[in-house]
Design a protein around this motif. Structure first.
Motif, PDB file in Angstrom:
ATOM      1  N   GLN A  25      28.051  33.353   3.087  1.00  0.00           N
ATOM      2  CA  GLN A  25      28.043  32.221   2.169  1.00  0.00           C
ATOM      3  C   GLN A  25      27.223  32.543   0.930  1.00  0.00           C
ATOM      4  N   LYS A  58      24.800  31.892  -2.271  1.00  0.00           N
ATOM      5  CA  LYS A  58      23.644  31.039  -2.552  1.00  0.00           C
ATOM      6  C   LYS A  58      24.087  29.774  -3.282  1.00  0.00           C
ATOM      7  N   GLU A 110      26.770  27.891  -2.753  1.00  0.00           N
ATOM      8  CA  GLU A 110      27.134  26.879  -1.761  1.00  0.00           C
ATOM      9  C   GLU A 110      25.905  26.390  -0.998  1.00  0.00           C
ATOM     10  N   GLU A 111      24.986  27.296  -0.715  1.00  0.00           N
ATOM     11  CA  GLU A 111      23.766  26.929   0.004  1.00  0.00           C
ATOM     12  C   GLU A 111      22.938  25.916  -0.789  1.00  0.00           C
ATOM     13  N   LEU A 160      23.959  23.956  -3.298  1.00  0.00           N
ATOM     14  CA  LEU A 160      24.694  22.698  -3.444  1.00  0.00           C
ATOM     15  C   LEU A 160      24.598  21.855  -2.166  1.00  0.00           C
ATOM     16  N   ALA A 161      24.700  22.501  -1.017  1.00  0.00           N
ATOM     17  CA  ALA A 161      24.611  21.771   0.257  1.00  0.00           C
ATOM     18  C   ALA A 161      23.197  21.228   0.478  1.00  0.00           C
ATOM     19  N   ARG A 162      22.188  21.966   0.064  1.00  0.00           N
ATOM     20  CA  ARG A 162      20.802  21.522   0.222  1.00  0.00           C
ATOM     21  C   ARG A 162      20.491  20.320  -0.667  1.00  0.00           C
ATOM     22  N   GLY A 163      21.030  20.330  -1.859  1.00  0.00           N
ATOM     23  CA  GLY A 163      20.848  19.191  -2.758  1.00  0.00           C
ATOM     24  C   GLY A 163      19.754  19.347  -3.790  1.00  0.00           C
ATOM     25  N   ASP A 214      15.235  30.423  -4.662  1.00  0.00           N
ATOM     26  CA  ASP A 214      16.619  30.706  -5.059  1.00  0.00           C
ATOM     27  C   ASP A 214      16.663  31.556  -6.326  1.00  0.00           C
ATOM     28  N   TRP A 232      26.617  33.559  -7.308  1.00  0.00           N
ATOM     29  CA  TRP A 232      25.377  32.893  -7.717  1.00  0.00           C
ATOM     30  C   TRP A 232      24.916  33.407  -9.080  1.00  0.00           C
TER      31      TRP A 232
END
Length: 281
Positions: A28, A30, A32-33, A35-38, A102, A237
Motif C-alpha cells: 500500500q 503512503k 492511501e495510508e 488518507l485512511a488515517r485522516g 510521513d 506518495w
C-alpha cells in the motif's frame, strides 16, 4: 485427461497461486495510508526562525510549517489535519526512513548523498549566502563593500570554509569569525563589522522583523535547494507531494505560497506567467 496434460494444469495452477499470493501483493502506498488515517504526520524543527519556531502562543509557525500545511490541504482540503513531530536536524532522515513521520519539511539542503537515503521532493526554496548591512552604515551595498577592499570587515559564523566563502564574494575583505550567529550580528550592530555574511533567508527575516535597521547589500552566492523528504520506493506518495508543492508555486495554490513567502521573507513574488509552462522553457 492424460498424465502429461494433468501435470501441466497442476503446474500452471501452482504458478498462478504463487504469482498472486501474499508475497507478490502490491504494498500500500503512503498516500492511501495517510488518507485512511485522516491526518498527515510531519517531522520538523522548532527553534529556527523564519523556518520553524514557536510563536508567543506556543504554536509552531514558519515557512516550513506553511509548506507542510500546503501538503495537508492537498490531501484533505483542510490544512489543520496535520500532526507535527518536533525533531533535531540529525533526525530528519532517520524519522522518514523508519516511518515515524510521513514527510520531513525542515530546511533540508538537497545533496546527491541525501538523495540516496530518501526521496527528495521538488525544491520549495533556494537558499544562499547574503550580506547584511546596517541601513545607516558607511558601507551599505555590495559595490561599496567590494570597492573598500581590505578596508571592509565581514563577520561570519565560524567554520573551516568561512574565510573562503566570504572571499568568493569579497576577495580582499577582512573576515572575522564568531562561534554563534548572534555574535556575528552583534559585531555588525557595534560597528566592528561592516557586513554580516549569513543565510539569505535569515537576512530577509531580520529586515522584515526590524524595519529600517538593516538592508540587503544586494549580492547572493553559494546557492542550495531546500526540499521536503519522503521514504524511498513509493512513487505514488512522492508524485502527490511534488504535485502539491509544484501547484503551490506555479498554480492553483500560488496565493497561499506567495502570502507565506511575503510574510516570512518580505518579498512579493511575481505571479506565474499564463500560457506556456515556464518549467519547460
Amino acid at each position: 485427461m492424460s498424465h502429461m496434460l494433468r501435470n501441466t494444469v497442476v503446474g500452471l495452477t501452482a504458478l498462478v497461486a504463487v504469482s498472486t499470493g501474499p508475497a507478490m501483493a502490491q504494498e500500500q502506498s503512503k498516500l492511501e495510508e495517510v488518507l485512511a488515517r485522516g491526518h498527515l504526520i510531519v517531522g520538523t524543527g522548532s527553534t529556527n526562525a523564519p523556518w520553524h519556531f514557536k510563536d508567543e502562543g506556543g504554536n509552531l509557525v514558519g515557512f516550513d510549517i506553511d509548506v507542510a500545511k500546503i501538503v495537508a490541504k492537498g490531501l484533505f482540503g483542510d490544512d489543520t489535519k496535520i500532526e507535527f513531530v518536533q525533531q533535531e536536524s540529525d533526525a530528519r532522515i532517520p524519522n522518514v526512513t523508519t516511518g515515524k513521520v510521513d514527510i520531513t519539511c525542515q530546511f533540508m539542503t538537497v545533496t546527491a548523498e541525501r538523495a540516496q537515503q530518501v526521496a527528495v521532493t521538488v525544491p520549495y526554496y533556494r537558499e544562499g549566502v547574503g550580506l547584511l548591512t546596517l541601513a545607516g552604515g558607511k558601507l551599505k551595498t555590495y559595490d561599496e563593500l567590494k570597492a573598500a577592499g581590505s578596508g571592509a570587515t565581514v563577520s561570519v559564523l565560524q567554520n573551516v570554509y568561512a574565510e573562503d566563502m566570504v572571499h568568493a564574494a569579497l576577495p580582499e575583505a577582512k573576515v572575522d569569525q564568531y562561534d554563534s550567529v548572534d555574535l556575528i550580528y552583534q559585531a555588525l550592530n557595534s560597528g566592528r563589522a561592516d557586513a554580516a555574511a549569513t543565510d539569505q533567508s535569515s537576512l530577509q527575516w531580520l529586515i522584515v522583523t526590524t524595519p529600517g535597521k538593516y538592508q540587503d547589500a544586494g549580492y547572493g552566492w553559494n546557492p542550495q535547494s531546500y526540499s521536503c523528504a519522503v521514504k524511498r520506493g513509493d512513487q505514488d506518495w512522492l508524485n502527490f507531494v511534488n504535485t502539491a508543492l509544484h501547484e503551490a508555486m506555479t498554480g492553483v495554490e500560488f496565493g497561499t505560497y506567495s502570502a507565506s513567502f511575503k510574510k516570512w521573507f518580505g518579498v512579493e513574488l511575481p505571479p506565474p506567467a499564463i500560457g506556456f509552462p515556464v518549467e519547460f522553457q
